[in-house]
Design a protein around this motif. Structure first.
Motif, PDB file in Angstrom:
ATOM      1  N   MET A   1       0.824  -1.201   0.000  1.00  0.00           N
ATOM      2  CA  MET A   1       0.000   0.000   0.000  1.00  0.00           C
ATOM      3  C   MET A   1       0.862   1.256   0.000  1.00  0.00           C
ATOM      4  O   MET A   1       0.474   2.252  -0.583  1.00  0.00           O
ATOM      5  CB  MET A   1      -0.926  -0.035   1.221  1.00  0.00           C
ATOM      6  N   ILE A   5       0.252   5.065  -2.129  1.00  0.00           N
ATOM      7  CA  ILE A   5      -0.148   6.320  -1.486  1.00  0.00           C
ATOM      8  C   ILE A   5       0.241   7.547  -2.313  1.00  0.00           C
ATOM      9  O   ILE A   5      -0.611   8.410  -2.552  1.00  0.00           O
ATOM     10  CB  ILE A   5       0.398   6.403  -0.050  1.00  0.00           C
ATOM     11  N   LEU A   8      -2.208   7.992  -5.152  1.00  0.00           N
ATOM     12  CA  LEU A   8      -3.630   7.919  -4.828  1.00  0.00           C
ATOM     13  C   LEU A   8      -4.451   8.992  -5.543  1.00  0.00           C
ATOM     14  O   LEU A   8      -5.529   8.704  -6.061  1.00  0.00           O
ATOM     15  CB  LEU A   8      -3.824   8.014  -3.312  1.00  0.00           C
ATOM     16  N   GLY A 111     -14.546   4.474  -0.389  1.00  0.00           N
ATOM     17  CA  GLY A 111     -13.236   3.881  -0.111  1.00  0.00           C
ATOM     18  C   GLY A 111     -12.104   4.851  -0.384  1.00  0.00           C
ATOM     19  O   GLY A 111     -11.151   4.947   0.395  1.00  0.00           O
ATOM     20  N   ARG A 114     -11.999   7.399   2.388  1.00  0.00           N
ATOM     21  CA  ARG A 114     -11.373   6.825   3.583  1.00  0.00           C
ATOM     22  C   ARG A 114      -9.854   6.802   3.453  1.00  0.00           C
ATOM     23  O   ARG A 114      -9.128   7.187   4.369  1.00  0.00           O
ATOM     24  CB  ARG A 114     -11.900   5.413   3.820  1.00  0.00           C
ATOM     25  N   LEU A 115      -9.364   6.334   2.309  1.00  0.00           N
ATOM     26  CA  LEU A 115      -7.911   6.267   2.107  1.00  0.00           C
ATOM     27  C   LEU A 115      -7.284   7.660   2.080  1.00  0.00           C
ATOM     28  O   LEU A 115      -6.219   7.890   2.658  1.00  0.00           O
ATOM     29  CB  LEU A 115      -7.591   5.526   0.814  1.00  0.00           C
ATOM     30  N   GLU A 116      -7.942   8.587   1.409  1.00  0.00           N
ATOM     31  CA  GLU A 116      -7.397   9.952   1.335  1.00  0.00           C
ATOM     32  C   GLU A 116      -7.399  10.621   2.710  1.00  0.00           C
ATOM     33  O   GLU A 116      -6.485  11.386   3.023  1.00  0.00           O
ATOM     34  CB  GLU A 116      -8.175  10.764   0.297  1.00  0.00           C
ATOM     35  N   GLN A 118      -7.223   8.906   5.601  1.00  0.00           N
ATOM     36  CA  GLN A 118      -6.229   8.161   6.370  1.00  0.00           C
ATOM     37  C   GLN A 118      -4.813   8.633   6.041  1.00  0.00           C
ATOM     38  O   GLN A 118      -3.976   8.734   6.925  1.00  0.00           O
ATOM     39  CB  GLN A 118      -6.362   6.667   6.071  1.00  0.00           C
ATOM     40  N   TRP A 119      -4.555   8.920   4.786  1.00  0.00           N
ATOM     41  CA  TRP A 119      -3.215   9.289   4.334  1.00  0.00           C
ATOM     42  C   TRP A 119      -3.091  10.774   4.010  1.00  0.00           C
ATOM     43  O   TRP A 119      -2.170  11.167   3.297  1.00  0.00           O
ATOM     44  CB  TRP A 119      -2.829   8.444   3.117  1.00  0.00           C
TER      45      TRP A 119
END
Length: 127
Positions: A1, A5, A8, A111, A114-116, A118-119
């Motif tokens: 992952m 990142i 992304l 999703g 959430r990833l954006e 989180q990071w």
């Protein structure tokens, strides 16, 4: 992952550009397959292309203000909710393909949000 990142925002923009282009180009056929109004599919296509432009603008920046990343997350979250609302609204008339499109898009963009989120700190700087 970790390798994904930095990419992304490019993934997000590319997915939106592809989805938007396909919705616009194929809207007559999709309207029949999905049992959804053609103008709704065209609206979805335009929204995706506008979103893609925003995401690409962020991806190309060397430094990205926290506020702009937060706006991206909010936009994805709101669009996910809108897609679910459309799925609920057309549940009685849309085909299984139409509902799968709307729910699938909602899940995908939620999703990404959430990833954006989180990071978000790592997305502030392009690598």
């Amino acid at each position: 992952m970790d390798r994904l990142i930095p990419k992304l925002l490019w993934i997000d923009g590319s997915a939106a550009a592809l989805a938007g282009s396909l919705c616009l180009l194929l809207s007559p056929a999709l309207a029949q397959l999905h049992a959804l109004p053609q103008n709704l599919l065209q609206l979805i296509g335009v929204v995706n292309l506008l979103y893609a432009a925003y995401s690409f603008c962020l991806a190309m920046r060397a430094s990205r203000p926290r506020l702009l990343i937060t706006l991206l997350v909010i936009a994805n979250s709101v669009w996910a909710a809108v897609c679910l609302g459309m799925a609920a609204s057309f549940a009685g008339t849309a085909s299984i393909f139409g509902l799968a499109h709307l729910v699938g898009e909602a899940v995908f963009v939620a999703g990404l949000a959430r990833l954006e989120w989180q990071w978000r700190e790592r997305l502030l700087q392009a690598v």
